[in-house]
Write a protein that holds these residues in place. Sequence first.
Motif, PDB file in Angstrom:
ATOM      1  N   UNK A   1       0.817  -1.211   0.000  1.00  0.00           N
ATOM      2  CA  UNK A   1       0.000   0.000   0.000  1.00  0.00           C
ATOM      3  C   UNK A   1       0.853   1.264   0.000  1.00  0.00           C
ATOM      4  N   UNK A   2       0.342   2.286  -0.699  1.00  0.00           N
ATOM      5  CA  UNK A   2       1.022   3.570  -0.760  1.00  0.00           C
ATOM      6  C   UNK A   2       0.702   4.260  -2.061  1.00  0.00           C
TER       7      UNK A   2
ATOM      8  N   UNK B   1      -1.874  -5.313  -6.096  1.00  0.00           N
ATOM      9  CA  UNK B   1      -1.820  -4.510  -4.882  1.00  0.00           C
ATOM     10  C   UNK B   1      -2.112  -5.449  -3.714  1.00  0.00           C
ATOM     11  N   UNK B   2      -1.215  -5.476  -2.729  1.00  0.00           N
ATOM     12  CA  UNK B   2      -1.376  -6.407  -1.611  1.00  0.00           C
ATOM     13  C   UNK B   2      -2.588  -6.108  -0.736  1.00  0.00           C
ATOM     14  N   UNK B   3      -3.071  -4.872  -0.727  1.00  0.00           N
ATOM     15  CA  UNK B   3      -4.294  -4.505  -0.030  1.00  0.00           C
ATOM     16  C   UNK B   3      -5.143  -3.744  -1.047  1.00  0.00           C
ATOM     17  N   UNK B   4      -6.122  -4.427  -1.617  1.00  0.00           N
ATOM     18  CA  UNK B   4      -6.903  -3.868  -2.721  1.00  0.00           C
ATOM     19  C   UNK B   4      -7.399  -2.456  -2.413  1.00  0.00           C
ATOM     20  N   UNK B   5      -7.178  -1.551  -3.359  1.00  0.00           N
ATOM     21  CA  UNK B   5      -7.619  -0.180  -3.237  1.00  0.00           C
ATOM     22  C   UNK B   5      -6.676   0.724  -2.462  1.00  0.00           C
ATOM     23  N   UNK B   6      -5.617   0.165  -1.900  1.00  0.00           N
ATOM     24  CA  UNK B   6      -4.692   0.961  -1.091  1.00  0.00           C
ATOM     25  C   UNK B   6      -3.404   1.308  -1.837  1.00  0.00           C
ATOM     26  N   UNK B   7      -3.316   0.952  -3.109  1.00  0.00           N
ATOM     27  CA  UNK B   7      -2.150   1.282  -3.933  1.00  0.00           C
ATOM     28  C   UNK B   7      -2.605   2.249  -5.014  1.00  0.00           C
ATOM     29  N   UNK B   8      -2.011   3.425  -5.030  1.00  0.00           N
ATOM     30  CA  UNK B   8      -2.380   4.444  -5.998  1.00  0.00           C
ATOM     31  C   UNK B   8      -1.204   4.728  -6.917  1.00  0.00           C
TER      32      UNK B   8
ATOM     33  N   UNK C   1      -9.971  -2.391 -10.062  1.00  0.00           N
ATOM     34  CA  UNK C   1      -9.191  -1.161 -10.195  1.00  0.00           C
ATOM     35  C   UNK C   1     -10.124   0.040 -10.306  1.00  0.00           C
ATOM     36  N   UNK C   2      -9.612   1.199  -9.925  1.00  0.00           N
ATOM     37  CA  UNK C   2     -10.329   2.455 -10.055  1.00  0.00           C
ATOM     38  C   UNK C   2      -9.546   3.360 -10.996  1.00  0.00           C
ATOM     39  N   UNK C   3     -10.240   3.979 -11.927  1.00  0.00           N
ATOM     40  CA  UNK C   3      -9.639   4.896 -12.894  1.00  0.00           C
ATOM     41  C   UNK C   3     -10.334   6.239 -12.697  1.00  0.00           C
TER      42      UNK C   3
ATOM     43  N   UNK D   1     -14.298  -3.041 -11.875  1.00  0.00           N
ATOM     44  CA  UNK D   1     -13.542  -1.789 -11.962  1.00  0.00           C
ATOM     45  C   UNK D   1     -14.497  -0.593 -11.937  1.00  0.00           C
ATOM     46  N   UNK D   2     -13.979   0.544 -11.496  1.00  0.00           N
ATOM     47  CA  UNK D   2     -14.761   1.774 -11.416  1.00  0.00           C
ATOM     48  C   UNK D   2     -14.079   2.867 -12.224  1.00  0.00           C
TER      49      UNK D   2
END
Length: 166
Positions: free
Chosen positions: A49-50, A69-76, A134-136, A158-159
């Motif tokens: 994450x990060x 991403x090891x914690x879904x949604x926490x990697x940007x 994933x989020x875009x 995905x969003x």
Amino acid sequence: MSTAGTPLYVSPSGDDAFDGVSSTSPFMTLSRAIEAASNYTAAVIHVAPGTYSGLKNTELDVNSHSLVCDVAGECTIDAAGSQRAITCANASTLSMLSSPPTISGFAFKAGAGTDGGQGSMVQVGSARVAFVACTFAHATTNAVVVTDDSAAVSFCNCTFSHNGLR
């Protein structure tokens, strides 16, 4: 969707001088992990994450490698409005794989296309790739552009939000 492959690791607290082969010795940048992954037919790059930004974390060609991403949604991956986040282009390697590489759990933010604005966030050439959870968001033009009719791209859970169009 399979994410089988040689594991490599990235963390904001890592170091590109490390070997990246375990979570206790991760690389610091995505580009260093992708460079190391080029020694393997397929690799799974586990990302802690990060927020990943700057030239060594954007304008990336993931080739045949999965990014997880090891914690879904926490990697940007933050392209900061000035570059593309990733490119999936290397069809020659991708065609040899039994399943496409997976990019899973990332938030892609503030992409700005190169090449005349194509592919603000992500550009896919003649590749096979699966985006999962994933989020875009906040691309200056298109979130994802596919530039070759032979590409095989899938999106699962995905969003897409607040992306512009040209």
